[in-house]
Every structure is written in C-alpha cells, then in structure tokens.
Motif scaffolding. Structure first.
Motif, short mmCIF file in Angstrom:
data_model
loop_
_atom_site.label_atom_id
_atom_site.label_comp_id
_atom_site.label_asym_id
_atom_site.label_seq_id
_atom_site.Cartn_x
_atom_site.Cartn_y
_atom_site.Cartn_z
N VAL A 20 -14.31 -18.28 -18.21
CA VAL A 20 -14.09 -19.70 -18.47
C VAL A 20 -12.84 -19.84 -19.32
O VAL A 20 -12.67 -19.14 -20.32
CB VAL A 20 -15.29 -20.34 -19.20
N TYR A 21 -11.96 -20.75 -18.90
CA TYR A 21 -10.74 -21.04 -19.65
C TYR A 21 -10.76 -22.49 -20.07
O TYR A 21 -10.97 -23.38 -19.25
CB TYR A 21 -9.49 -20.77 -18.79
N VAL A 22 -10.54 -22.73 -21.35
CA VAL A 22 -10.48 -24.09 -21.90
C VAL A 22 -9.06 -24.31 -22.38
O VAL A 22 -8.53 -23.53 -23.17
CB VAL A 22 -11.47 -24.26 -23.07
N THR A 23 -8.45 -25.38 -21.88
CA THR A 23 -7.09 -25.73 -22.31
C THR A 23 -7.08 -27.20 -22.71
O THR A 23 -8.08 -27.90 -22.58
CB THR A 23 -6.08 -25.51 -21.17
N GLU A 24 -5.95 -27.67 -23.15
CA GLU A 24 -5.79 -29.10 -23.46
C GLU A 24 -5.94 -29.95 -22.21
O GLU A 24 -6.32 -31.11 -22.29
CB GLU A 24 -4.44 -29.37 -24.11
N GLU A 25 -5.66 -29.37 -21.06
CA GLU A 25 -5.73 -30.12 -19.80
C GLU A 25 -7.14 -30.18 -19.22
O GLU A 25 -7.50 -31.15 -18.57
CB GLU A 25 -4.80 -29.51 -18.75
N GLY A 26 -7.94 -29.12 -19.40
CA GLY A 26 -9.27 -29.12 -18.82
C GLY A 26 -9.99 -27.80 -18.97
O GLY A 26 -9.62 -26.95 -19.76
N VAL A 27 -11.04 -27.65 -18.15
CA VAL A 27 -11.88 -26.45 -18.15
C VAL A 27 -11.87 -25.85 -16.75
O VAL A 27 -11.99 -26.57 -15.76
CB VAL A 27 -13.34 -26.80 -18.54
N THR A 28 -11.75 -24.53 -16.68
CA THR A 28 -11.75 -23.82 -15.40
C THR A 28 -12.69 -22.63 -15.51
O THR A 28 -12.64 -21.90 -16.50
CB THR A 28 -10.33 -23.32 -15.04
N ARG A 29 -13.54 -22.47 -14.49
CA ARG A 29 -14.42 -21.31 -14.44
C ARG A 29 -14.11 -20.52 -13.17
O ARG A 29 -14.17 -21.07 -12.08
CB ARG A 29 -15.88 -21.73 -14.46
N HIS A 30 -13.77 -19.27 -13.34
CA HIS A 30 -13.50 -18.35 -12.22
C HIS A 30 -14.71 -17.44 -12.05
O HIS A 30 -15.11 -16.76 -12.98
CB HIS A 30 -12.26 -17.50 -12.51
N TYR A 31 -15.27 -17.43 -10.83
CA TYR A 31 -16.42 -16.58 -10.53
C TYR A 31 -15.96 -15.25 -9.96
O TYR A 31 -14.87 -15.14 -9.40
CB TYR A 31 -17.35 -17.28 -9.52
N ALA A 32 -16.82 -14.25 -10.06
CA ALA A 32 -16.50 -12.90 -9.57
C ALA A 32 -16.22 -12.91 -8.07
O ALA A 32 -15.46 -12.09 -7.57
CB ALA A 32 -17.63 -11.94 -9.90
N ASP A 33 -16.83 -13.85 -7.32
CA ASP A 33 -16.62 -13.90 -5.87
C ASP A 33 -15.31 -14.58 -5.48
O ASP A 33 -15.01 -14.74 -4.31
CB ASP A 33 -17.80 -14.58 -5.17
N GLY A 34 -14.53 -15.00 -6.48
CA GLY A 34 -13.24 -15.63 -6.22
C GLY A 34 -13.27 -17.15 -6.22
O GLY A 34 -12.22 -17.79 -6.20
N SER A 35 -14.45 -17.75 -6.24
CA SER A 35 -14.52 -19.21 -6.26
C SER A 35 -14.15 -19.73 -7.65
O SER A 35 -14.26 -19.01 -8.65
CB SER A 35 -15.89 -19.71 -5.83
N VAL A 36 -13.71 -20.99 -7.68
CA VAL A 36 -13.24 -21.59 -8.93
C VAL A 36 -13.79 -23.01 -9.05
O VAL A 36 -13.82 -23.76 -8.07
CB VAL A 36 -11.69 -21.65 -8.95
N GLU A 37 -14.22 -23.37 -10.25
CA GLU A 37 -14.58 -24.74 -10.59
C GLU A 37 -13.59 -25.17 -11.68
O GLU A 37 -13.35 -24.42 -12.62
CB GLU A 37 -15.99 -24.84 -11.17
N ALA A 38 -13.07 -26.37 -11.55
CA ALA A 38 -12.13 -26.86 -12.56
C ALA A 38 -12.29 -28.36 -12.71
O ALA A 38 -12.59 -29.06 -11.75
CB ALA A 38 -10.70 -26.52 -12.17
N LEU A 39 -12.08 -28.83 -13.92
CA LEU A 39 -12.17 -30.26 -14.20
C LEU A 39 -11.23 -30.60 -15.33
O LEU A 39 -11.25 -29.95 -16.38
CB LEU A 39 -13.61 -30.64 -14.57
N ALA A 40 -10.40 -31.61 -15.11
CA ALA A 40 -9.49 -32.09 -16.16
C ALA A 40 -10.29 -32.91 -17.16
O ALA A 40 -11.22 -33.64 -16.78
CB ALA A 40 -8.38 -32.94 -15.55
N TRP A 41 -9.96 -32.81 -18.44
CA TRP A 41 -10.67 -33.57 -19.47
C TRP A 41 -10.63 -35.06 -19.18
O TRP A 41 -11.62 -35.76 -19.41
CB TRP A 41 -10.08 -33.29 -20.85
N GLU A 42 -9.53 -35.55 -18.66
CA GLU A 42 -9.41 -36.99 -18.40
C GLU A 42 -10.35 -37.45 -17.29
O GLU A 42 -10.62 -38.64 -17.17
CB GLU A 42 -7.97 -37.36 -18.06
N ASP A 43 -10.87 -36.53 -16.49
CA ASP A 43 -11.78 -36.88 -15.40
C ASP A 43 -13.26 -36.74 -15.77
O ASP A 43 -14.14 -37.12 -15.01
CB ASP A 43 -11.50 -36.02 -14.17
#
Length: 116
Positions: A11-34
């Motif tokens: 999981v990566y948290v930045t000023e822009e949003g949150v991103t989760r990278h799974y071992a299978d290569g899939s990614v979930e991401a969401l901008a804080w403004e959303d």
C-alpha cells in the motif's frame, strides 16, 4: 536460502491518494479528492480493513497492517473526519462493517436532460 515470504500486497499513501498493489499484479487506487466514504471492516480481532470508496462504489481496501502514521494523518484532512470514531470502530471485538465517515458534500447534480 530462506527469505521473508512475499507480502500479498503493498500500500502506498501519497498526497494524491492511496494505491494498493496485489501480488497477482492487480491494483486498486483512489485519489483523496474522490473519497466520499470510509468504512472499517472487522473480521477478527486482528483482521481490520479500511475501505475507501468513491461515488461509484469503487475504491481501495487497506489492511490495518499496512497503515502507518501517514495514512491516519491524511484521513484527518477529510472534512470533519473523526479519528476517535475510526479508532473505536477499528478496536471493535465483533465482526462487522461501520461507516466512519461520509463526505458532507452532496453528490453532484445530474445534468439537465431534455425530453421529447
């Protein structure tokens, strides 16, 4: 040679949003403004998930084990976010889902449609 097992996600948290990278290569991401809703899902005493959702119900699931001070500090920037409510929901001893925050802004209006 024995190494540490590969974690199932990062999981990566930045000023822009949150991103989760799974071992299978899939990614979930969401901008804080959303982000329009934050939920806490407790499955067991040690298994707690934070679910961030956008207006379409898409989002990013963050395990408590992947959170740090940066994640919690960034949540506090959401309008009227109550960190105490988040803590109480996270420490619950029973399985369940608690909505700990919803955006105070109403959903955007639908465009005016003309009918024949």
């Amino acid at each position: 040679m024995h190494g540490n097992p590969m974690p199932d996600s990062y999981v990566y948290v930045t000023e822009e949003g949150v991103t989760r990278h799974y071992a299978d290569g899939s990614v979930e991401a969401l901008a804080w403004e959303d982000v329009v809703e934050v939920r806490v899902v407790t499955e067991t005493d040690s298994d707690v998930l934070y679910v961030l959702l956008d207006r379409e119900g898409e989002g990013c699931v963050v395990p408590r084990s992947a959170t740090d001070a940066t994640f919690l500090a960034r949540l506090r920037y959401l309008p009227d976010f109550d960190l105490d409510r988040l803590t109480l929901a996270s420490d619950a001893r029973h399985a369940g889902v608690v909505v700990v925050w919803r955006s105070p802004d109403p959903p955007s209006a639908l465009p005016d449609l003309e009918y024949d």
